[in-house]
Scaffold this active site. Structure first.
Site, mmCIF file in Angstrom:
data_model
loop_
_atom_site.group_PDB
_atom_site.id
_atom_site.type_symbol
_atom_site.label_atom_id
_atom_site.label_comp_id
_atom_site.label_asym_id
_atom_site.label_seq_id
_atom_site.Cartn_x
_atom_site.Cartn_y
_atom_site.Cartn_z
ATOM 1 N N CYS A 86 0.853 -1.187 0.000
ATOM 2 C CA CYS A 86 0.000 0.000 0.000
ATOM 3 C C CYS A 86 0.886 1.232 0.000
ATOM 4 C CB CYS A 86 -0.971 -0.035 1.177
ATOM 5 S SG CYS A 86 -0.705 1.161 2.470
ATOM 6 N N GLU A 87 0.536 2.169 -0.878
ATOM 7 C CA GLU A 87 1.411 3.330 -1.055
ATOM 8 C C GLU A 87 1.334 4.325 0.099
ATOM 9 O OE1 GLU A 87 0.163 4.963 -4.788
ATOM 10 O OE2 GLU A 87 -1.343 6.254 -3.873
ATOM 11 N N HIS A 88 0.353 4.152 0.978
ATOM 12 C CA HIS A 88 0.236 5.096 2.094
ATOM 13 C C HIS A 88 1.149 4.734 3.253
ATOM 14 C CE1 HIS A 88 -3.930 5.291 0.189
ATOM 15 N NE2 HIS A 88 -3.330 6.420 -0.103
ATOM 16 N N HIS A 89 1.259 3.432 3.521
ATOM 17 C CA HIS A 89 2.030 2.996 4.700
ATOM 18 C C HIS A 89 3.217 2.110 4.347
ATOM 19 C CE1 HIS A 89 -2.156 3.756 6.156
ATOM 20 N NE2 HIS A 89 -1.503 4.364 7.136
ATOM 21 N N GLN A 112 -5.356 -0.447 -4.113
ATOM 22 C CA GLN A 112 -6.013 -1.584 -4.751
ATOM 23 C C GLN A 112 -6.827 -1.158 -5.980
ATOM 24 O OE1 GLN A 112 -7.959 -4.266 -1.992
ATOM 25 N NE2 GLN A 112 -9.310 -5.022 -3.597
ATOM 26 N N HIS A 117 -5.608 -5.813 3.833
ATOM 27 C CA HIS A 117 -4.568 -4.776 3.946
ATOM 28 C C HIS A 117 -3.945 -4.819 5.345
ATOM 29 C CE1 HIS A 117 -5.580 -2.366 0.218
ATOM 30 N NE2 HIS A 117 -6.502 -3.308 0.246
ATOM 31 N N CYS A 160 -2.150 -2.711 6.704
ATOM 32 C CA CYS A 160 -2.240 -1.415 7.393
ATOM 33 C C CYS A 160 -3.565 -1.256 8.130
ATOM 34 C CB CYS A 160 -2.004 -0.250 6.426
ATOM 35 S SG CYS A 160 -3.282 -0.064 5.184
HETATM 36 N N1 LIG Z 1 -8.723 3.491 -1.167
HETATM 37 C C1 LIG Z 1 -7.678 2.844 -0.643
HETATM 38 N N2 LIG Z 1 -7.243 3.188 0.565
HETATM 39 C C2 LIG Z 1 -6.209 2.495 1.070
HETATM 40 C C3 LIG Z 1 -5.560 1.469 0.386
HETATM 41 N N3 LIG Z 1 -4.575 0.993 1.187
HETATM 42 C C4 LIG Z 1 -4.618 1.720 2.306
HETATM 43 N N4 LIG Z 1 -5.599 2.645 2.250
HETATM 44 C C5 LIG Z 1 -6.084 3.665 3.186
HETATM 45 O O1 LIG Z 1 -5.345 4.853 3.066
HETATM 46 C C6 LIG Z 1 -5.821 5.703 4.083
HETATM 47 C C7 LIG Z 1 -4.783 6.692 4.517
HETATM 48 O O2 LIG Z 1 -5.432 7.537 5.415
HETATM 49 P P1 LIG Z 1 -4.719 8.610 6.349
HETATM 50 O O3 LIG Z 1 -5.756 9.175 7.265
HETATM 51 O O4 LIG Z 1 -3.932 9.549 5.495
HETATM 52 O O5 LIG Z 1 -3.658 7.717 7.116
HETATM 53 P P2 LIG Z 1 -3.739 7.129 8.596
HETATM 54 O O6 LIG Z 1 -3.850 8.225 9.606
HETATM 55 O O7 LIG Z 1 -2.560 6.208 8.746
HETATM 56 O O8 LIG Z 1 -5.116 6.323 8.541
HETATM 57 P P3 LIG Z 1 -5.599 5.044 9.372
HETATM 58 O O9 LIG Z 1 -5.169 3.827 8.599
HETATM 59 O O10 LIG Z 1 -7.101 5.167 9.403
HETATM 60 O O11 LIG Z 1 -4.967 5.076 10.711
HETATM 61 C C8 LIG Z 1 -6.336 4.779 5.171
HETATM 62 O O12 LIG Z 1 -7.733 4.949 5.281
HETATM 63 C C9 LIG Z 1 -6.012 3.369 4.645
HETATM 64 O O13 LIG Z 1 -6.953 2.402 5.040
HETATM 65 C C10 LIG Z 1 -6.048 1.125 -0.898
HETATM 66 O O14 LIG Z 1 -5.549 0.240 -1.602
HETATM 67 N N5 LIG Z 1 -7.102 1.844 -1.385
HETATM 68 ZN ZN LIG Z 2 -1.917 1.419 4.049
#
Ligand SMILES: Nc1nc2c(ncn2[C@@H]2O[C@H](COP(=O)(O)OP(=O)(O)OP(=O)(O)O)[C@@H](O)[C@H]2O)c(=O)[nH]1
Ligand SMILES: [Zn+2]
Length: 199
Positions: free
Chosen positions: A88-91, A129, A157, A159
């Site tokens: 996942c590109e966010h974490h 995804q 996921h 994360c």
């Molecule tokens: N749409 C989507 N979201 C994703 C995917 N993988 C991870 N995420 C989401 O990316 C979001 C990033 O949200 P942020 O609020 O910026 O990050 P955060 O504070 O770490 O969020 P939490 O995971 O809710 O603790 C989260 O809601 C994750 O669940 C994906 O493949 N698609």
């Molecule tokens: Zn993530």
């Protein structure tokens, strides 16, 4: 853009860079990178991350083009339960699950193994995804030019499991449909076949 021209060049050169950064991260996290168990960890972690992101250096359209054959078969071809592992590109934590892919040929078929190879090329990048689903869909649609293509991905996921909301059992489903799969009957036939154990 990457300074490297191909996977071989990237594979050899980037390890030292990434290795050094991992050593810094290990130190910043409060560990001792010189203790025995961690001595080789920066190198191992760099190699693992390189492996998991090698998809940037591979051309998925070329993979398909390498095994396209003229064939007068006009029915649905389904490859289901293709396991996938992405990040996942966010974490930068894994998400993993299965892809189910179908296409309806228009004069040419593709070597079956090439479809999971395309999945891997796009999965081995930093992804969400939804984009992974569309990347695979568009690549098959634009390269093979079938009468229709369908992609469904079901994934969990890390994360959302190991951290954050900490939900262990949720599964995310994404889908994309082009051409004949935009018709409800064709789409339903595909969805029925991927949920059946007999297909
Ligand atoms: N749409 C989507 N979201 C994703 C995917 N993988 C991870 N995420 C989401 O990316 C979001 C990033 O949200 P942020 O609020 O910026 O990050 P955060 O504070 O770490 O969020 P939490 O995971 O809710 O603790 C989260 O809601 C994750 O669940 C994906 O493949 N698609
Ligand atoms: Zn993530």
């Amino acid at each position: 853009m990457s300074p490297y021209n191909n996977f071989e060049e990237y594979n050899i050169k980037i390890t030292d860079e990434v290795k050094g950064r991992y050593k810094t991260i290990i130190t910043e996290l409060g560990e001792d990178p010189e203790r025995e168990g961690l001595l080789k960890t920066p190198e191992r972690a760099a190699k693992a991350m390189q492996f998991l992101t090698q998809g940037y250096y591979k051309d998925p359209a070329e993979i398909l083009k390498g095994a396209m054959f003229k064939e007068d078969y006009n029915d649905m071809v389904i490859i289901k339960d293709i396991e996938l592992y992405s990040l996942c590109e966010h974490h930068i934590l894994p998400f993993f699950g299965k892809a189910h892919i179908a296409y309806i040929p228009d004069g040419q078929i593709v070597g079956l193994s090439k479809i999971p190879r395309v999945v891997d090329v796009f999965a081995r990048r930093l992804q969400v995804q939804e984009r992974l689903t569309h990347d695979i869909l568009e690549c098959i649609n634009n390269t093979l030019k079938p009468k229709g293509v369908a992609v469904v991905i079901e994934a969990s996921h890390m994360c959302m499991m190991m951290r954050g909301v900490q939900k262990q059992n949720s599964v995310t489903t994404t889908s994309g449909f082009r051409g004949q799969f935009e018709k409800i009957e064709t789409r339903n036939e595909f969805l029925k076949l991927i949920s059946s154990d007999l297909s």
